[in-house]
Write an enzyme that holds these catalytic residues in place. Structure first.
Site, PDB file in Angstrom:
ATOM      1  N   ARG A 239      -9.720  25.936  15.475  1.00  0.00           N
ATOM      2  CA  ARG A 239     -10.494  25.312  14.396  1.00  0.00           C
ATOM      3  C   ARG A 239     -10.250  23.808  14.346  1.00  0.00           C
ATOM      4  O   ARG A 239     -11.057  23.006  14.777  1.00  0.00           O
ATOM      5  CB  ARG A 239     -10.152  25.985  13.054  1.00  0.00           C
ATOM      6  CG  ARG A 239     -11.195  25.743  11.958  1.00  0.00           C
ATOM      7  CD  ARG A 239     -11.104  24.385  11.285  1.00  0.00           C
ATOM      8  NE  ARG A 239      -9.816  24.112  10.664  1.00  0.00           N
ATOM      9  CZ  ARG A 239      -9.494  22.973  10.107  1.00  0.00           C
ATOM     10  NH1 ARG A 239     -10.350  21.961  10.086  1.00  0.00           N
ATOM     11  NH2 ARG A 239      -8.287  22.777   9.587  1.00  0.00           N
ATOM     12  N   ASP A 240      -9.110  23.410  13.830  1.00  0.00           N
ATOM     13  CA  ASP A 240      -8.821  21.988  13.662  1.00  0.00           C
ATOM     14  C   ASP A 240      -8.732  21.283  15.009  1.00  0.00           C
ATOM     15  O   ASP A 240      -9.086  20.108  15.123  1.00  0.00           O
ATOM     16  CB  ASP A 240      -7.510  21.831  12.886  1.00  0.00           C
ATOM     17  CG  ASP A 240      -7.314  20.421  12.341  1.00  0.00           C
ATOM     18  OD1 ASP A 240      -8.226  19.601  12.495  1.00  0.00           O
ATOM     19  OD2 ASP A 240      -6.253  20.154  11.770  1.00  0.00           O
TER      20      ASP A 240
ATOM     21  N   HIS B 232       1.213  20.995   7.319  1.00  0.00           N
ATOM     22  CA  HIS B 232       0.247  20.774   8.406  1.00  0.00           C
ATOM     23  C   HIS B 232       0.261  19.278   8.734  1.00  0.00           C
ATOM     24  O   HIS B 232      -0.336  18.468   8.021  1.00  0.00           O
ATOM     25  CB  HIS B 232      -1.146  21.212   7.925  1.00  0.00           C
ATOM     26  CG  HIS B 232      -2.253  20.962   8.885  1.00  0.00           C
ATOM     27  ND1 HIS B 232      -3.102  21.960   9.325  1.00  0.00           N
ATOM     28  CD2 HIS B 232      -2.686  19.829   9.497  1.00  0.00           C
ATOM     29  CE1 HIS B 232      -4.000  21.449  10.157  1.00  0.00           C
ATOM     30  NE2 HIS B 232      -3.762  20.143  10.273  1.00  0.00           N
TER      31      HIS B 232
ATOM     32  N   HIS C 269      -0.158  15.895  11.347  1.00  0.00           N
ATOM     33  CA  HIS C 269      -0.763  15.275  12.524  1.00  0.00           C
ATOM     34  C   HIS C 269       0.240  14.267  13.084  1.00  0.00           C
ATOM     35  O   HIS C 269       1.115  13.786  12.367  1.00  0.00           O
ATOM     36  CB  HIS C 269      -2.081  14.602  12.155  1.00  0.00           C
ATOM     37  CG  HIS C 269      -3.186  15.578  11.898  1.00  0.00           C
ATOM     38  ND1 HIS C 269      -4.378  15.550  12.581  1.00  0.00           N
ATOM     39  CD2 HIS C 269      -3.274  16.633  11.047  1.00  0.00           C
ATOM     40  CE1 HIS C 269      -5.155  16.531  12.169  1.00  0.00           C
ATOM     41  NE2 HIS C 269      -4.500  17.200  11.221  1.00  0.00           N
TER      42      HIS C 269
ATOM     43  N   CYS D 194     -10.088  14.949  12.352  1.00  0.00           N
ATOM     44  CA  CYS D 194     -11.127  15.228  11.354  1.00  0.00           C
ATOM     45  C   CYS D 194     -12.349  14.347  11.629  1.00  0.00           C
ATOM     46  O   CYS D 194     -12.214  13.127  11.723  1.00  0.00           O
ATOM     47  CB  CYS D 194     -10.590  14.953   9.947  1.00  0.00           C
ATOM     48  SG  CYS D 194     -11.840  15.132   8.649  1.00  0.00           S
TER      49      CYS D 194
ATOM     50  N   ASN E 105      -3.179  17.049  15.958  1.00  0.00           N
ATOM     51  CA  ASN E 105      -2.111  17.722  15.239  1.00  0.00           C
ATOM     52  C   ASN E 105      -0.807  17.647  16.033  1.00  0.00           C
ATOM     53  O   ASN E 105      -0.801  17.315  17.223  1.00  0.00           O
ATOM     54  CB  ASN E 105      -2.460  19.204  15.074  1.00  0.00           C
ATOM     55  CG  ASN E 105      -3.674  19.437  14.217  1.00  0.00           C
ATOM     56  OD1 ASN E 105      -3.572  19.687  13.034  1.00  0.00           O
ATOM     57  ND2 ASN E 105      -4.845  19.373  14.834  1.00  0.00           N
TER      58      ASN E 105
END
Length: 316
Positions: free
Chosen positions: A19-20, A211, A213, A244, A253
């Site tokens: 996803r990310d 979470h 980065h 993003c 990340n």
């Protein structure tokens, strides 16, 4: 030493690469390629995935195949697949696809939330109540995610009280897990301490997930701070993929294999095999067609030794 700094002996790692990791990439992987990567990660022992997001395909083309990807992986047993949803419409699509948990997401920053989901923070929070009611009795777990928890690229510092207010809202809706997102890598160890301490004071019932980065190179330093505070849930992306599309300078990340290496060297259990993670990262590199920012998949584990006979000897 582990007891002295309250480091957890076991840590839960959620893989967010599908996803990310992929949402901001120029290379669009096919559903089959995404499934191949997920299966490689499952073979390494990964059991928690943030698999996709049920958002507008026009907004995030890389995730347009959300339902198809969930269907492709239905045969995998023992894995938990979550998906981000911004509103009731996304939740309906996630329910129809058969996802295991729905992650409602909002930004702690008004300006970023406007860019990310075209709504104010309060509008997003109000819409989440509809989602929570829709999930009642479905067996689908509700989780929360808060973006720009440690800083916003448009507004700068974010008041810790704003993060606490949103976390409380998620808890009131029944969420037990809430992820604190470091959307553009603005987190620092002191900020990690401030955020976790505040949440434990105002929302003691939730289990925070961190979470990070690695935008400014201290992603794993922030993990170390989280571990020292006893946080046992982290999100990471294979190969260090990520970013993003609605935030400038949002780079990858923290890399899953780098995180697993760190935890392994500290004697912390994850249930994930580092060698197989490196293989998965190498697969991700081939699929993306470019070198990825992770380190351990390039250098190998600490004791991955070389044959001295194959290295030239200095002369002179």
């Amino acid at each position: 030493m582990l007891e002295a700094i309250r480091v957890p002996r076991q840590v839960h790692v959620t893989e967010v690469g599908p996803r990310d990791g992929l949402q901001n990439e120029q290379v669009l992987l096919s559903t089959a390629q995404k499934a191949e990567l997920v299966r490689a990660l499952v073979a390494a022992g990964v059991r928690e995935f943030e698999l996709t997001s049920f958002v507008s395909p026009r907004a995030v083309p890389a995730l347009a195949d959300a339902a198809e990807l969930v269907a492709e992986l239905k045969d995998i047993e023992g894995a938990h697949f979550s998906a981000l949803v911004p509103n009731l419409r996304g939740a309906e699509r996630a329910l129809e696809a058969g996802i295991d948990s729905v992650v409602l997401f909002v930004s702690a920053s008004e300006s970023h939330n406007a860019k990310n989901v075209n709504a104010s923070v309060d509008e997003s929070l109000a819409s989440f109540e509809q989602v929570a009611r829709r999930l009642e009795g479905s067996g689908i777990e509700l989780r929360g995610a808060i973006a720009t928890c440690f800083g916003c690229p448009f507004e700068g510092d974010i008041d810790v009280a704003a993060v606490g207010r949103i976390a409380r809202h998620f808890a009131d809706l029944g969420a037990r897990h809430v992820s604190l997102g470091d959307t553009t890598g603005m987190a620092t160890p002191p900020l990690v301490t401030e955020r976790i301490s505040h949440l434990r004071e105002v929302v003691p019932g939730i289990s925070p997930t961190l979470h990070f980065h690695n935008t400014r190179g201290i992603g794993l330093a922030n993990v170390m701070q989280g571990l020292a505070l006893g946080v046992d849930r982290y999100e990471s992306s294979i190969g260090g993929l990520g970013g993003c599309p609605f935030a400038p300078k949002a780079t990858g990340n923290i890399a899953s294999e780098d995180l697993i290496y760190l935890l392994s060297e500290m004697g912390i259990e994850t249930g994930i095999d580092l060698d197989r993670m490196i293989e998965a990262a190498q697969l991700a590199t081939r699929l993306m067609g470019r070198p990825l920012p992770a380190q351990v998949s390039k250098a190998g584990p600490r004791l991955a030794l070389s044959d001295s006979a194959s290295v030239a000897t200095a002369r002179g």
